[in-house]
Design an enzyme around this catalytic site. Structure first.
Site: not given
Lengths: 133, 112, 104
Positions: B110-112
């Site tokens: 769930g990262c940028v």
């Protein structure tokens, strides 16, 4: 306003994928800055047991990741005492998971709280949302 | 996809992350950075973050979310480095995504 | 602040119902669906625990009738005090209780 989210863990790790899935969802949801806590009861207490070595069964040991929860702002891991006792376990059999309290000069504090079944029922009742695994 | 490093073929997924984490060597990081559309020559500042990520993964078995990375870098390497501006200046494709790739880690959850 | 607890596993095979009953508070509702419905048959070994939950702890117990029918359990075999609901009743329960919690 932040809501209270409880992740309810009732399954032992490795036999099924529930424990790992729960942990992954917890880490993703932590980005949303809600008030997240985890509950471990029934066989779920084994998820944070010390000394997990699943190499020989061909699984990745994801137990070290519980130690990262503090970095994600998750500092409340409730464990039900009756569930431990029924399984012949004590708090000493659990990983000593800690978090650093930013408001107290980064002092390490325990994240794990062993509570009674009655207290667990109250904690469940206080939640806005409960996710079961 | 794959990388060719000194005659050896190293498998990566469609986004360029290593298929097998054990394939990582510093040469892999260097090759990944040079293979970007705008090639990047890794300097000491890049390596500081890459090594930090590898140590974090070794200890916790996850790639940290960018928010966690920023905070942890600030604590370990100082406030002048523990901020998005600094990390994005090193890794313009997103500090989590790009630095984790060079570090041979899976893409952060769930990262940028 | 009542909660609807939903249990879907056979109580003869898994401890979800037992654990649920041990955590349900007075005023809460417990709905048994899927394989869990086989626990409500009068004369089963679950009777004492179910009666204790209903009478001792003021927990309301429900079973989903289509799941009972699917397993050949007629309404007259169901332990007294357990209310049968259909799918519409299931929906009503989720509305009547502020929160729901599943026991997998």
């Amino acid at each position: 306003m932040a809501k209270k989210f409880l992740y309810l863990n009732r399954k032992a790790p490795y036999g099924t994928v529930y424990a790992l899935e729960s942990l992954e969802v917890v880490l993703i949801a932590a980005a949303f800055e809600q008030e997240v806590s985890l509950a471990f009861l029934d066989d779920g207490v084994y998820q944070i047991a010390k000394g997990q070595t699943p190499k020989a069964v061909g699984m990745k040991n994801f137990s070290p990741t519980y130690n990262a929860l503090g970095d994600y702002g998750i500092t409340k891991l409730y464990v039900e005492r009756e569930s431990l006792v029924e399984r012949g376990l004590t708090e000493d059999d659990l990983m000593p998971i800690v978090y650093e309290d930013e408001d107290d000069d980064y002092t390490e504090k325990p994240s794990v709280q062993v509570i009674s079944r009655t207290e667990m029922a109250k904690i469940m009742a206080e939640q806005d949302v409960t996710f079961s695994f | 996809m794959a990388l060719e490093i000194s005659g050896k073929t190293i498998a990566t997924d469609e986004e360029g992350y290593l298929e097998n984490l054990n394939d990582w060597t510093p040469e892999v990081a260097t090759a990944m950075a040079l293979a970007e559309e705008t090639p990047v020559a890794l300097n000491d500042e890049h390596w500081e973050i890459i090594n930090f990520l590898r140590e974090y993964y070794e200890e916790y078995q996850i790639a940290p979310a960018v928010r966690v990375l920023t905070k942890a870098v600030g604590k370990r390497l100082g406030a002048d480095k523990g901020n998005s501006k600094y990390l994005y200046s090193l890794f313009p494709y997103g500090p989590g995504k790009q630095a984790c790739k060079y570090a041979g880690l899976p893409k952060p959850t769930g990262c940028v | 602040m009542a909660m609807l607890h939903i249990v879907n596993k056979s109580p003869f095979e898994r401890n979800a119902l037992k654990s649920c009953l041990a955590h349900a508070l007075s005023g809460d509702a417990v709905l048994l669906i899927e394989d869990a419905v086989i626990g409500v048959v009068s004369g089963s070994t679950l009777v004492t625990e179910l009666q204790q939950a209903m009478n001792g702890n003021a927990v309301k117990l429900y079973a989903l009738s289509p799941d009972l029918a699917a397993r050949g359990v007629k309404a007259e075999r169901v332990l007294e005090g357990i209310q049968l609901v259909d799918y519409a009743g299931f929906v009503d329960l989720t509305v009547a209780n502020e929160k729901t919690q599943s026991w997998l």
